[in-house]
Design an enzyme around this catalytic site. Sequence first.
Site, short mmCIF file in Angstrom:
data_model
loop_
_atom_site.label_atom_id
_atom_site.label_comp_id
_atom_site.label_asym_id
_atom_site.label_seq_id
_atom_site.Cartn_x
_atom_site.Cartn_y
_atom_site.Cartn_z
CD GLU A 176 0.60 9.26 -13.68
OE1 GLU A 176 0.53 8.02 -13.57
OE2 GLU A 176 0.32 10.04 -12.75
NE ARG A 180 -1.03 5.63 -14.26
CZ ARG A 180 -2.13 6.04 -13.66
NH1 ARG A 180 -3.26 5.39 -13.80
NH2 ARG A 180 -2.13 7.14 -12.93
CG ASP A 308 4.46 10.25 -4.35
OD1 ASP A 308 5.16 10.76 -5.23
OD2 ASP A 308 3.27 9.93 -4.53
CD GLU A 481 -1.25 5.44 -2.94
OE1 GLU A 481 -2.43 5.41 -2.51
OE2 GLU A 481 -0.97 5.70 -4.12
CB THR A 568 5.98 3.99 -8.11
OG1 THR A 568 5.29 4.62 -7.03
CG2 THR A 568 5.63 4.65 -9.43
#
Length: 585
Positions: A176, A180, A308, A481, A568
């Site tokens: 994460e 980010r 994913d 998404e 992503t």
Amino acid sequence: MAEPGVRKRKNARGAKSQSAKNGRPTGHQTGTKRDHGMLKVVAGAVLVSLVFFVYQNYDYVYALIRAWRERPIYNFDAASKRELDFSADIPKRDAVVAAFKHAWLAYERDAMGDDEYHPIGHSGTNLTSAGGIGYTVVDSIDTMLLMGLDKEYERARKWVAEDLSFERDGDFNTFETTIRVLGGLLSAFHLTKDMIYIERAKDLADRMMPAFDTPTGLPLSMVNLAKRIGVADKDNRGLVSTAEVSTLQLELKYLTMLTDEETYWEKAETVMKVIKNAKIASGLSSIFLNANDGKYSISPIRLGSRGDSYYEYLLKQYIQTNHTEPIYRTMYEDAMAAVTTHLIRRSENEELIYTQEIIPERNRNGQITWRMIPKQDHLVCFFGGSLMLGAVTTGATGPSVSIPPRASELTAAGRRDWANGVGLVQTCMETYKTATGLSPEIVHFRMPNDNVQTQSKHDWYIKGAEPGKTPYDARYILRPETVESLFIAWRLTGDPQYREWGWGIFEAIEKHCRIESGGYASVLNVDVLPVELEDKMETFLMSETLKYLYLLFSDDTVLPLSKYVFNTEAHPFPIFTPTLQTGFS
Ligand SMILES: *[C@@H]1O[C@H](CO)[C@@H](O)[C@H](O)[C@H]1NC(C)=O
Ligand SMILES: *[C@@H]1O[C@H](CO)[C@@H](O)[C@H](O)[C@H]1NC(C)=O
């Protein structure tokens, strides 16, 4: 016209019986009988083996019959006749900018610098008690730059220069933090060329590198940024999640390109090498790996959480380095073949393309058996656009592909992935057909004879949903998404349907998630009106959901897919031709 046809058939039958009568003398009668007997035996044997074959290969035969009966998902010829107009839809684009300001200004007023925002309570929180790491601020910067919000941007930049610190003695999630914060710093650098972002990015990455110090090089799930040590995730017995370890590569490779320091690249690439060697017979990947031996642990197989972005980054690594690393092409193609065979399914009545999960179970003898579950996370909705992007990349027969692609420009695998991608985007839009027009976190699909009691009129339903109940699956937490896939599908097809769908989602967010005093909150049950809200505005609203909506209504010179790859978390990085070559094959 019917008459001659009828007569012809009559004549034919008549002629046949006549010749049989006339042409065969009495002596042959017994022979004919014996022949008939033989014929019956043979026919019987064929029938029995056919039935046996069908019984043995029921799924295969069933799929064949279904495929033959089903309507095709995509018509390449009809789509190519459309006139393309990629100019901006300015009123809609401006409405998205206004929404971003509504979110950002509230955060800035109530919680500037805190990692997360709670718009109803007007407060912020940090991920750990050690203090914030710019989770929300850094994640939002490139969206401000794209939207031309100069004043907001200047204040955010000032905060990064004066207040952002990674000297935090707490455990942060490796993945994460990378997607980010590191991702946000890198794209901010790309868009501004302001060295402050490189300094901060390098400082953060250097603090995270110790997470990769494991026997295999697979990084641990957590990292203490002040102590500079990796920390194993106790909840998962020290296992690491497949998507988490394989979704750091775009960021680390781009950092190497910017700093000329190869260590980031090498660490990122080692992970991919371990994953390649872990390959299992089915070609599928399960969601946990063991950082000590580099093998897959027996765990669920899915395109949803923890699976994913492994698939997403296989393709995007190939795109990022301008198609110079064929290893990622091979890995991606193998993965898509396995996913098509084992995970992509079509629902019974509405023929919706969806992906199922496969979970391991231990039977009474202690053996592992695998069970199929028709469950799809909202997270999987990235995969429609990703399949389409892959189809025009690894599935292209030549160096360039039309918008939209013509059938002749794609390989068989390319056409397959394109059609499945288009179909999956449609399915995701179907799941927005709820009372709020928002999609739930998780849907299940009906299976033949599953005896599920549901109020749903569709082939999909929210598990556990009944009047008065709010299951976890029913929430919408401002996830991006589907709009991400709509943006990619729009750029690759020019089909205005994708803009219409995106606008519908935007309107539903405005109607149900918007807090009057500022910010947006999550909806607890997408099928209940008036909505009940949860006091949280996820950072990906500003970094992803609103950015992809903004891009959907911008003209196509803004971040063209031929020059950019999105991490992503929707942070755009430029495609480059590397000076380093991949160290494995
Ligand atoms: C979050 O961390 C920052 C930096 O240490 C601090 O200034 C802020 O007060 C913290 N916020 C909360 C809500 O604790
Ligand atoms: C990508 O490769 C092509 C063909 O080799 C080249 O023309 C193009 O300039 C490269 N793009 C970048 C961004 O390096």
